[in-house]
Design a protein around this motif. Structure first.
Motif, PDB file in Angstrom:
ATOM      1  N   PRO A 112      45.457  -7.077  -8.391  1.00 59.20           N
ATOM      2  CA  PRO A 112      46.031  -6.311  -8.581  1.00 59.20           C
ATOM      3  C   PRO A 112      45.172  -4.545  -8.123  1.00 59.20           C
ATOM      4  O   PRO A 112      45.803  -3.731  -8.270  1.00 59.20           O
ATOM      5  CB  PRO A 112      46.390  -5.827 -10.136  1.00 59.20           C
ATOM      6  CG  PRO A 112      46.711  -7.812 -10.323  1.00 59.20           C
ATOM      7  CD  PRO A 112      45.695  -8.347  -9.761  1.00 59.20           C
ATOM      8  N   SER A 113      43.813  -4.548  -9.280  1.00 59.83           N
ATOM      9  CA  SER A 113      43.022  -3.624  -9.232  1.00 59.83           C
ATOM     10  C   SER A 113      42.592  -3.001  -7.962  1.00 59.83           C
ATOM     11  O   SER A 113      42.827  -2.010  -7.495  1.00 59.83           O
ATOM     12  CB  SER A 113      41.496  -3.718  -9.703  1.00 59.83           C
ATOM     13  OG  SER A 113      41.111  -4.159  -9.761  1.00 59.83           O
TER      14      SER A 113
ATOM     15  N   LYS B  59      44.019  -3.558  -5.212  1.00 53.01           N
ATOM     16  CA  LYS B  59      45.287  -2.859  -4.447  1.00 53.01           C
ATOM     17  C   LYS B  59      45.893  -1.372  -4.634  1.00 53.01           C
ATOM     18  O   LYS B  59      45.427  -0.816  -4.001  1.00 53.01           O
ATOM     19  CB  LYS B  59      46.394  -4.215  -4.936  1.00 53.01           C
ATOM     20  CG  LYS B  59      47.850  -3.473  -4.395  1.00 53.01           C
ATOM     21  CD  LYS B  59      47.974  -3.698  -2.481  1.00 53.01           C
ATOM     22  CE  LYS B  59      49.673  -3.639  -2.174  1.00 53.01           C
ATOM     23  NZ  LYS B  59      49.256  -4.043  -0.652  1.00 53.01           N
ATOM     24  N   LYS B  60      45.761  -1.588  -6.098  1.00 55.28           N
ATOM     25  CA  LYS B  60      45.545  -0.048  -6.651  1.00 55.28           C
ATOM     26  C   LYS B  60      44.821   1.022  -6.027  1.00 55.28           C
ATOM     27  O   LYS B  60      44.978   1.936  -5.631  1.00 55.28           O
ATOM     28  CB  LYS B  60      45.643   0.050  -8.030  1.00 55.28           C
ATOM     29  CG  LYS B  60      45.807   0.911  -9.126  1.00 55.28           C
ATOM     30  CD  LYS B  60      45.598   1.029  -9.787  1.00 55.28           C
ATOM     31  CE  LYS B  60      45.070   2.962 -11.030  1.00 55.28           C
ATOM     32  NZ  LYS B  60      44.552   2.484 -11.993  1.00 55.28           N
ATOM     33  N   MET B  61      43.188   0.235  -5.687  1.00 56.55           N
ATOM     34  CA  MET B  61      42.034   1.107  -4.784  1.00 56.55           C
ATOM     35  C   MET B  61      42.853   0.983  -4.015  1.00 56.55           C
ATOM     36  O   MET B  61      42.403   2.274  -3.403  1.00 56.55           O
ATOM     37  CB  MET B  61      40.962   0.384  -5.338  1.00 56.55           C
ATOM     38  CG  MET B  61      40.140   1.262  -4.465  1.00 56.55           C
ATOM     39  SD  MET B  61      38.216  -0.167  -4.090  1.00 56.55           S
ATOM     40  CE  MET B  61      39.042  -1.336  -3.801  1.00 56.55           C
ATOM     41  N   GLN B  62      43.310   0.143  -2.773  1.00 58.38           N
ATOM     42  CA  GLN B  62      43.611   0.707  -1.220  1.00 58.38           C
ATOM     43  C   GLN B  62      44.632   1.294  -1.561  1.00 58.38           C
ATOM     44  O   GLN B  62      44.478   2.477  -0.361  1.00 58.38           O
ATOM     45  CB  GLN B  62      44.214  -0.672  -1.193  1.00 58.38           C
ATOM     46  CG  GLN B  62      42.652  -1.067  -1.017  1.00 58.38           C
ATOM     47  CD  GLN B  62      42.860  -2.954  -0.533  1.00 58.38           C
ATOM     48  OE1 GLN B  62      44.374  -3.268  -0.625  1.00 58.38           O
ATOM     49  NE2 GLN B  62      41.877  -3.622   0.962  1.00 58.38           N
ATOM     50  N   ILE B  63      45.675   2.108  -2.478  1.00 61.40           N
ATOM     51  CA  ILE B  63      46.569   2.433  -1.836  1.00 61.40           C
ATOM     52  C   ILE B  63      46.430   4.004  -2.912  1.00 61.40           C
ATOM     53  O   ILE B  63      46.641   4.681  -1.659  1.00 61.40           O
ATOM     54  CB  ILE B  63      47.633   2.113  -2.997  1.00 61.40           C
ATOM     55  CG1 ILE B  63      48.208   0.941  -2.771  1.00 61.40           C
ATOM     56  CG2 ILE B  63      48.992   3.017  -3.721  1.00 61.40           C
ATOM     57  CD1 ILE B  63      49.726   0.402  -3.339  1.00 61.40           C
ATOM     58  N   GLU B  64      45.294   4.217  -3.507  1.00 61.86           N
ATOM     59  CA  GLU B  64      44.717   5.145  -4.175  1.00 61.86           C
ATOM     60  C   GLU B  64      43.685   6.172  -2.779  1.00 61.86           C
ATOM     61  O   GLU B  64      44.199   7.050  -2.314  1.00 61.86           O
ATOM     62  CB  GLU B  64      44.272   5.087  -5.231  1.00 61.86           C
ATOM     63  CG  GLU B  64      44.959   5.043  -6.343  1.00 61.86           C
ATOM     64  CD  GLU B  64      43.912   4.571  -7.684  1.00 61.86           C
ATOM     65  OE1 GLU B  64      42.860   4.681  -7.802  1.00 61.86           O
ATOM     66  OE2 GLU B  64      44.543   4.563  -8.632  1.00 61.86           O
TER      67      GLU B  64
ATOM     68  N   ASN C 140      45.651   7.355   0.262  1.00 58.43           N
ATOM     69  CA  ASN C 140      46.796   8.552  -0.092  1.00 58.43           C
ATOM     70  C   ASN C 140      45.674   9.451  -0.674  1.00 58.43           C
ATOM     71  O   ASN C 140      45.564  10.714  -0.911  1.00 58.43           O
ATOM     72  CB  ASN C 140      47.841   8.266  -1.515  1.00 58.43           C
ATOM     73  CG  ASN C 140      48.721   7.642  -1.079  1.00 58.43           C
ATOM     74  OD1 ASN C 140      49.117   7.893  -0.494  1.00 58.43           O
ATOM     75  ND2 ASN C 140      48.967   6.878  -2.044  1.00 58.43           N
TER      76      ASN C 140
ATOM     77  N   THR D   2      39.235   7.753  -5.857  1.00 54.64           N
ATOM     78  CA  THR D   2      38.383   6.725  -7.593  1.00 54.64           C
ATOM     79  C   THR D   2      37.546   5.765  -7.210  1.00 54.64           C
ATOM     80  O   THR D   2      37.047   5.181  -6.693  1.00 54.64           O
ATOM     81  CB  THR D   2      39.556   6.538  -8.439  1.00 54.64           C
ATOM     82  OG1 THR D   2      39.848   5.764  -7.969  1.00 54.64           O
ATOM     83  CG2 THR D   2      40.105   8.180  -8.456  1.00 54.64           C
TER      84      THR D   2
ATOM     85  N   HIS E  80      35.695   1.957  -8.071  1.00 55.78           N
ATOM     86  CA  HIS E  80      36.162   0.856  -8.037  1.00 55.78           C
ATOM     87  C   HIS E  80      34.916  -0.223  -8.853  1.00 55.78           C
ATOM     88  O   HIS E  80      33.738   0.547  -8.444  1.00 55.78           O
ATOM     89  CB  HIS E  80      36.226   0.548  -6.903  1.00 55.78           C
ATOM     90  CG  HIS E  80      37.165  -1.022  -6.920  1.00 55.78           C
ATOM     91  ND1 HIS E  80      36.165  -2.171  -6.221  1.00 55.78           N
ATOM     92  CD2 HIS E  80      37.968  -1.571  -7.939  1.00 55.78           C
ATOM     93  CE1 HIS E  80      36.913  -3.082  -6.814  1.00 55.78           C
ATOM     94  NE2 HIS E  80      37.396  -2.610  -7.546  1.00 55.78           N
TER      95      HIS E  80
ATOM     96  N   GLU F 155      34.263  -5.579 -13.122  1.00 59.51           N
ATOM     97  CA  GLU F 155      35.720  -6.153 -13.366  1.00 59.51           C
ATOM     98  C   GLU F 155      35.266  -8.094 -13.085  1.00 59.51           C
ATOM     99  O   GLU F 155      35.617  -8.845 -14.188  1.00 59.51           O
ATOM    100  CB  GLU F 155      36.687  -6.057 -12.112  1.00 59.51           C
ATOM    101  CG  GLU F 155      37.294  -4.912 -12.177  1.00 59.51           C
ATOM    102  CD  GLU F 155      38.227  -4.533 -11.194  1.00 59.51           C
ATOM    103  OE1 GLU F 155      39.550  -4.981 -11.439  1.00 59.51           O
ATOM    104  OE2 GLU F 155      37.891  -3.557 -10.289  1.00 59.51           O
TER     105      GLU F 155
END
Length: 149
Positions: free
Chosen positions: A108-109, A111-116, A119, A123, A125, A130
């Motif tokens: 999840p983290s 994926k979130k980083m890749q989406i950010e 865009n 940020t 990582h 983790e």
């Protein structure tokens, strides 16, 4: 001991990585120290420390390569391909090392980083934090299981 873990890790990663990719994995001493300090706090076998440092290294370098993806950069295509390859390599390496629970935990983290990043938001990582959180959670689960038995 830390130097041996680091050397063993980079030797293993270079042996596992495709020679065709032409990627040299390296981290600064400070970047290595982040993860080595996490590993020191846990009672882990030498091989597992190598595997976890390897996963950390792959994720860190992949993020660095993608972070270098700026328009008109002369190595833009190379940085994109290197970062993408390294994320695929991370999954292959983690599966080979039998770290499937870690992959599920971090998915999840990542994926979130890749989406950010897609865009334009870069940020930081922190895979060392983790991985440390995962090891703490893993230890707690083992402790609960052993108490139940």
């Amino acid at each position: 001991m830390n130097q041996k873990i680091t050397q063993d890790t980079f030797r293993l990663l270079q042996a596992e990585m495709s020679k065709i990719a032409g990627i040299q994995l390296s981290l600064s001493p400070a970047e290595c120290e982040h993860m080595l300090s996490v590993l020191e706090r846990h009672d882990l076998e030498h091989d597992r420390k190598i595997h976890l440092l390897g996963i950390y290294t792959i994720l860190t370098v992949a993020a660095q390569r993608h972070k270098e993806c700026v328009p008109h950069h002369p190595d833009l295509t190379r940085n994109i391909l290197d970062g993408d390859y390294l994320y695929s390599f991370y999954l292959q390496f983690a599966v080979k090392c039998r770290e499937l629970d870690l992959v599920a935990y971090m998915a999840p983290s990542i994926k979130k980083m890749q989406i950010e990043r897609s865009n334009g938001e870069f940020t930081e990582h922190n895979p060392a934090r983790e991985l440390g959180d995962f090891l703490i959670q893993e230890r707690r689960q083992r402790s609960r299981t052993s108490k139940a038995i």
